[in-house]
Structures are given as C-alpha cells and as structure tokens.
Scaffold this active site. Sequence first.
Site, PDB file in Angstrom:
ATOM      1  N   CYS A  90      -8.587  -4.309 -10.252  1.00  0.00           N
ATOM      2  CA  CYS A  90      -8.154  -3.212 -11.116  1.00  0.00           C
ATOM      3  C   CYS A  90      -7.653  -2.096 -10.198  1.00  0.00           C
ATOM      4  O   CYS A  90      -8.441  -1.438  -9.532  1.00  0.00           O
ATOM      5  CB  CYS A  90      -9.345  -2.761 -11.953  1.00  0.00           C
ATOM      6  SG  CYS A  90      -8.943  -1.484 -13.128  1.00  0.00           S
ATOM      7  N   CYS A  98      -7.369  -0.748   1.093  1.00  0.00           N
ATOM      8  CA  CYS A  98      -6.396  -1.338   2.010  1.00  0.00           C
ATOM      9  C   CYS A  98      -7.080  -1.552   3.353  1.00  0.00           C
ATOM     10  O   CYS A  98      -7.634  -0.619   3.935  1.00  0.00           O
ATOM     11  CB  CYS A  98      -5.192  -0.409   2.143  1.00  0.00           C
ATOM     12  SG  CYS A  98      -4.075  -0.880   3.471  1.00  0.00           S
ATOM     13  N   CYS A 107       0.847  -1.190   0.000  1.00  0.00           N
ATOM     14  CA  CYS A 107       0.000   0.000   0.000  1.00  0.00           C
ATOM     15  C   CYS A 107       0.885   1.242   0.000  1.00  0.00           C
ATOM     16  O   CYS A 107       1.785   1.355   0.826  1.00  0.00           O
ATOM     17  CB  CYS A 107      -0.889  -0.022   1.235  1.00  0.00           C
ATOM     18  SG  CYS A 107      -1.835   1.492   1.471  1.00  0.00           S
ATOM     19  N   CYS A 122       0.334   3.068   3.614  1.00  0.00           N
ATOM     20  CA  CYS A 122       0.794   2.580   4.916  1.00  0.00           C
ATOM     21  C   CYS A 122       1.825   1.465   4.834  1.00  0.00           C
ATOM     22  O   CYS A 122       2.326   1.019   5.864  1.00  0.00           O
ATOM     23  CB  CYS A 122      -0.403   2.117   5.752  1.00  0.00           C
ATOM     24  SG  CYS A 122      -1.157   0.596   5.162  1.00  0.00           S
ATOM     25  N   CYS A 125      -5.377   0.795   6.302  1.00  0.00           N
ATOM     26  CA  CYS A 125      -5.500   2.253   6.390  1.00  0.00           C
ATOM     27  C   CYS A 125      -6.721   2.789   5.668  1.00  0.00           C
ATOM     28  O   CYS A 125      -6.997   3.988   5.728  1.00  0.00           O
ATOM     29  CB  CYS A 125      -4.238   2.936   5.865  1.00  0.00           C
ATOM     30  SG  CYS A 125      -4.063   2.911   4.068  1.00  0.00           S
TER      31      CYS A 125
HETATM   32 ZN   LIG Z   1      -2.800   1.037   3.493  1.00  0.00          ZN
END
Ligand SMILES: [Zn+2]
Length: 135
Positions: A121, A96, A50, A53, A99
Amino acid sequence: MAEPGSGQKSEEEWRAILSPEQFRILRQKGTEARGTGEYNKFNGEGVYTCAGCGTPLYRSTTKFDSGCGWPAFFEGFPGAINRTPDPDGRRTEITCAACGGHLGHVFKGEGFATPTDERHCVNSVSIKFASASTQ
Ligand SMILES: [Zn+2]
C-alpha cells in the site's frame, strides 16, 4: 533527479530536493489522504521509481486494484524495498532500500487474487511513474 543508489542525504538536502508534501511523506513517514493520490486509479504501462532517489521499485504489471484508496502492488523489484515492523507490532513499513524513503505499508494474507497475496500500500507521492514507451 539523483542517480539511483545515491543513498542517504541530510534532512536539509532532502528539503531542498523534495516538495513539502514529498518531504512530509518520504522523510517524515506521512500518509496522503485516502483516494486522492495521483496513481490510485492509474493504469499506465511502465515502471514506478522512488520519488526521492529514482530507484526502480515496482513494475506496472504488479499493480492491482485493491480498492483501498492507495496504489497497491503485489511485488516490488528484488532488493529494492526494505521492510520494518512498526513499533505497534501490527503493520510493516516499507521503505526504499536505496534512500530510506517511506513508501507505505505491506499487508499479507488478505486474500487478494495475486501471485504473492501481498498488498504493498504505497503513497502516490512516494513514487514516480515512467511510461514504458519513454524508457
Ligand atoms: Zn529512494
């Protein structure tokens, strides 16, 4: 970069950490222009984390060429990605799990020859690639 699982931050904190484009996509659910993303046609071996984070989200071995103009994955790390139906009832947003950052959308049953027949996607801006050789 924050530690994985550092979780929710205020909008102001995110603005300080992220680039304007990352903020627009991760926090305001924007979309990068089709075919422009850094990882759209990228095939390195490693892990995508991510961009907000640092939590690992996808292995490069689950990336496939969907031709859709954005990076496509058929499977994320277990528990790393949340799914939420869009208000229009047609698409499913993926974020995610650590976060809440917006990644993109997931589509199912499109007939791609992958183990899951799912297509995550994902905006290149929402993820960061880490080469297998540097881990
Ligand atoms: Zn994240």
